[in-house]
Write an enzyme that holds these catalytic residues in place. Structure first.
Site, PDB file in Angstrom:
ATOM      1  N   LYS A   1       4.917  22.421  66.652  1.00 49.48           N
ATOM      2  CA  LYS A   1       4.504  22.936  65.345  1.00 49.48           C
ATOM      3  C   LYS A   1       3.023  22.715  65.108  1.00 49.48           C
ATOM      4  O   LYS A   1       2.300  23.602  64.639  1.00 49.48           O
ATOM      5  CB  LYS A   1       5.301  22.256  64.237  1.00 49.48           C
ATOM      6  CG  LYS A   1       4.727  22.580  62.852  1.00 49.48           C
ATOM      7  CD  LYS A   1       5.265  21.712  61.749  1.00 49.48           C
ATOM      8  CE  LYS A   1       4.399  21.865  60.516  1.00 49.48           C
ATOM      9  NZ  LYS A   1       4.970  21.224  59.324  1.00 49.48           N
TER      10      LYS A   1
ATOM     11  N   ASP B   1       8.162  14.348  72.301  1.00 41.17           N
ATOM     12  CA  ASP B   1       9.068  14.854  71.257  1.00 41.17           C
ATOM     13  C   ASP B   1       8.568  14.495  69.862  1.00 41.17           C
ATOM     14  O   ASP B   1       9.360  14.339  68.929  1.00 41.17           O
ATOM     15  CB  ASP B   1      10.496  14.317  71.446  1.00 41.17           C
ATOM     16  CG  ASP B   1      11.052  14.593  72.829  1.00 41.17           C
ATOM     17  OD1 ASP B   1      10.975  15.758  73.262  1.00 41.17           O
ATOM     18  OD2 ASP B   1      11.543  13.658  73.482  1.00 41.17           O
TER      19      ASP B   1
ATOM     20  N   LYS C   1       4.870  18.189  68.662  1.00 47.14           N
ATOM     21  CA  LYS C   1       3.601  18.807  69.044  1.00 47.14           C
ATOM     22  C   LYS C   1       3.650  20.326  68.891  1.00 47.14           C
ATOM     23  O   LYS C   1       2.629  20.946  68.597  1.00 47.14           O
ATOM     24  CB  LYS C   1       3.264  18.454  70.498  1.00 47.14           C
ATOM     25  CG  LYS C   1       2.845  17.003  70.694  1.00 47.14           C
ATOM     26  CD  LYS C   1       2.393  16.727  72.117  1.00 47.14           C
ATOM     27  CE  LYS C   1       3.504  16.832  73.124  1.00 47.14           C
ATOM     28  NZ  LYS C   1       4.564  15.806  72.943  1.00 47.14           N
TER      29      LYS C   1
ATOM     30  N   GLY D   1       9.318  20.528  76.484  1.00 47.03           N
ATOM     31  CA  GLY D   1       9.486  21.746  75.701  1.00 47.03           C
ATOM     32  C   GLY D   1       8.833  21.653  74.347  1.00 47.03           C
ATOM     33  O   GLY D   1       8.736  20.580  73.759  1.00 47.03           O
ATOM     34  N   HIS D   2       8.335  22.779  73.878  1.00 48.53           N
ATOM     35  CA  HIS D   2       7.798  22.887  72.533  1.00 48.53           C
ATOM     36  C   HIS D   2       8.604  23.933  71.780  1.00 48.53           C
ATOM     37  O   HIS D   2       8.852  25.027  72.298  1.00 48.53           O
ATOM     38  CB  HIS D   2       6.328  23.313  72.544  1.00 48.53           C
ATOM     39  CG  HIS D   2       5.400  22.239  73.018  1.00 48.53           C
ATOM     40  ND1 HIS D   2       4.073  22.467  73.277  1.00 48.53           N
ATOM     41  CD2 HIS D   2       5.600  20.924  73.265  1.00 48.53           C
ATOM     42  CE1 HIS D   2       3.497  21.342  73.672  1.00 48.53           C
ATOM     43  NE2 HIS D   2       4.412  20.399  73.675  1.00 48.53           N
TER      44      HIS D   2
ATOM     45  N   ARG E   1      18.261  12.123  71.776  1.00 45.29           N
ATOM     46  CA  ARG E   1      17.167  11.164  71.837  1.00 45.29           C
ATOM     47  C   ARG E   1      17.578   9.830  71.250  1.00 45.29           C
ATOM     48  O   ARG E   1      18.294   9.770  70.253  1.00 45.29           O
ATOM     49  CB  ARG E   1      15.947  11.707  71.085  1.00 45.29           C
ATOM     50  CG  ARG E   1      15.386  12.989  71.673  1.00 45.29           C
ATOM     51  CD  ARG E   1      14.261  13.578  70.836  1.00 45.29           C
ATOM     52  NE  ARG E   1      13.857  14.877  71.379  1.00 45.29           N
ATOM     53  CZ  ARG E   1      13.544  15.933  70.646  1.00 45.29           C
ATOM     54  NH1 ARG E   1      13.594  15.864  69.330  1.00 45.29           N
ATOM     55  NH2 ARG E   1      13.176  17.052  71.214  1.00 45.29           N
TER      56      ARG E   1
ATOM     57  N   THR F   1      14.143  20.710  76.250  1.00 45.81           N
ATOM     58  CA  THR F   1      14.376  21.149  77.624  1.00 45.81           C
ATOM     59  C   THR F   1      15.764  20.771  78.116  1.00 45.81           C
ATOM     60  O   THR F   1      16.477  21.581  78.703  1.00 45.81           O
ATOM     61  CB  THR F   1      13.313  20.538  78.556  1.00 45.81           C
ATOM     62  OG1 THR F   1      12.022  21.022  78.154  1.00 45.81           O
ATOM     63  CG2 THR F   1      13.556  20.945  80.000  1.00 45.81           C
TER      64      THR F   1
ATOM     65  N   GLN G   1       4.610  15.891  76.915  1.00 47.14           N
ATOM     66  CA  GLN G   1       5.128  14.519  76.929  1.00 47.14           C
ATOM     67  C   GLN G   1       4.359  13.645  75.926  1.00 47.14           C
ATOM     68  O   GLN G   1       3.872  14.147  74.927  1.00 47.14           O
ATOM     69  CB  GLN G   1       5.097  13.925  78.342  1.00 47.14           C
ATOM     70  CG  GLN G   1       6.107  14.511  79.299  1.00 47.14           C
ATOM     71  CD  GLN G   1       5.534  15.606  80.160  1.00 47.14           C
ATOM     72  OE1 GLN G   1       4.345  15.692  80.403  1.00 47.14           O
ATOM     73  NE2 GLN G   1       6.398  16.473  80.643  1.00 47.14           N
TER      74      GLN G   1
END
Length: 430
Positions: free
Chosen positions: A18, A13, A16, A40-41, A305, A300, A224
């Site tokens: 962007k 998180d 990555k 997820g990106h 967080r 995702t 990850q």
């Protein structure tokens, strides 16, 4: 022309999506080399948001080849749904710009069911997986019973592999008090899937070798973060694959000499999703403020967080383990308006100072951060595109991070927009 590996240097998180998108504009080929659709990106391009989970970020770029490598565990139904979603947003996806490794193991519905059943059985001791079947799929791969993408071309082979797989899985299900699976149903589902997936399946290591010989720029996209690596992370609170840069070679079928530059994506503070040790975690208004300003929710899972101060010890360790050439520092703007900032420069463990995160789970839980206090800044860094646009104290913060982690800042991100990036050194130019 350099080939670049992008890895997360914390717990994932780090932003990555962007950075990979920013780099993919300069790349000819983008490769996913590990993980599954549990990460997820999020890409924001010309005001349009794209949420990717398994597709390489290059898929939104015309003329860019996207490759899902053999190191990935692939949920084919999820992949096809993601392709449909992107097509609905006007993105062209075809076997011409997307290749799937013929030796990529498949995630089946039974893997997700087992993943969730085991997490539920663990109760308070659960790992915190996304329940997407990633771990069980990797287990089947290592146990040599996985069904791989190329197998879909042979129904007899599928029947034999399903029988072997269920010999193991049904025994587990019985032990968990769950109903057993019927092999014929699984075979039928795979045969219905086959004509939809097989057009994308190829011998991707050969495709990549040809691209390398042709002088194409190849971008290896990790998912990850390093501290979730199965070997080098906060075990057992980790993912089920190797996340580190060296996996780019094994997970794509290219030799280690294909890697020229390793870019570590690094958030200007620290976050983590799910269970596990987190030495600099904040439980006060400062941590809540970081979460709110940084919109810290998993792409995702949607889970909030956990947030904390920047941990230079952890990132320095990631620099060493990955062989990171330079970092892309993200979300600096989230720190705007804070009177002071703390940076973890060491740990106290049982009265002794240490300068690394130990491998022992117990020691990881017991380390206490040693902080260096730095002055914050009141001026905005949001959208800055040059060093001159940054407050002096923000520049000082960045320079101190470089010293502590023993790696230079190659890119500095100041907003989710792709162009709000300060380029110090182009990784593709090495």
């Amino acid at each position: 022309m350099a080939n670049v590996v992008v890895v997360g240097s914390q717990w994932g998180d780090e932003g990555k999506g962007k950075i990979v998108d920013w780099l993919s504009e300069r790349a000819n080929v983008v490769v996913r080399f590990q993980g599954g659709h549990n990460a997820g990106h999020t890409l924001v391009i010309d005001g349009v948001t794209y949420k990717l989970h398994i597709l390489p970020s290059g898929i939104v770029r015309k003329g860019t080849l996207s490759v899902i490598g053999n190191g990935v565990v692939l949920d084919p139904w999820n992949l096809l749904q993601e392709i449909d979603n992107l097509r609905g947003q006007g993105v062209e996806v075809s076997p011409e710009n997307l290749k799937v490794a013929e030796n990529a193991p498949l995630i089946l519905p039974l893997h997700a069911n087992l993943d969730q059943a085991r997490e539920e059985a663990l109760g308070k001791a659960k790992i915190g997986t996304t329940g997407r079947g990633i771990g069980p799929a990797y287990e089947d791969k290592v146990a040599r019973r996985a069904i791989r993408a190329g197998d879909l071309a042979d129904e007899d082979l599928i029947k034999a592999k399903v029988e072997k797989m269920l010999f193991h899985h049904n025994a587990l299900l019985r032990g968990l008090g769950q109903p057993e699976l019927i092999g014929a149903d699984i075979v039928q589902a795979l045969m219905e899937l086959a004509p939809k997936l097989l057009p994308y399946v190829d011998t991707t290591w050969m495709v990549l070798d040809e691209a390398k010989k042709a002088g194409k720029r190849i971008l290896f996209e990790g998912a990850q973060g390093t501290m979730l690596d199965i070997d080098h992370g906060t075990y057992p609170f980790v993912t089920s694959s190797n996340v580190v840069a060296s996996q780019a070679a094994a997970g794509s079928g290219m030799g280690a000499n294909a890697i020229d530059y390793v870019l570590g994506i690094t958030k200007a503070y620290t976050t983590r999703v799910g269970a596990g040790p987190f030495p600099t975690e904040l439980f006060d208004d400062v941590g809540a403020g970081l979460g709110k300003r940084g919109h810290e929710f998993g792409t995702t899972t949607g889970r909030p967080r956990r947030c904390g101060y920047f941990d230079a010890v952890l990132v320095r360790q990631a620099v060493k383990v990955n062989g990171i050439s330079g970092i892309a520092l993200t979300k600096l703007d989230v720190l705007d308006g804070m009177d002071e900032l703390k940076v973890c420069v060491g740990y106290n463990l049982n009265g002794k100072r240490i300068d690394h995160l130990p491998a022992s789970t117990k020691d990881q839980e017991n380390v206490e951060p040693i902080y260096e206090i730095m002055e914050g800044w009141s001026d905005s860094t949001f959208g800055a595109r040059s060093w001159a646009d940054l407050p002096a104290t923000a520049v000082k913060y960045v320079r101190r991070i470089e010293e502590l982690i023993e790696a230079p800042v190659a890119l500095l991100s100041t907003s989710p927009e792709r162009d709000d990036t300060i380029l110090v050194r182009d990784p593709f130019a090495d």
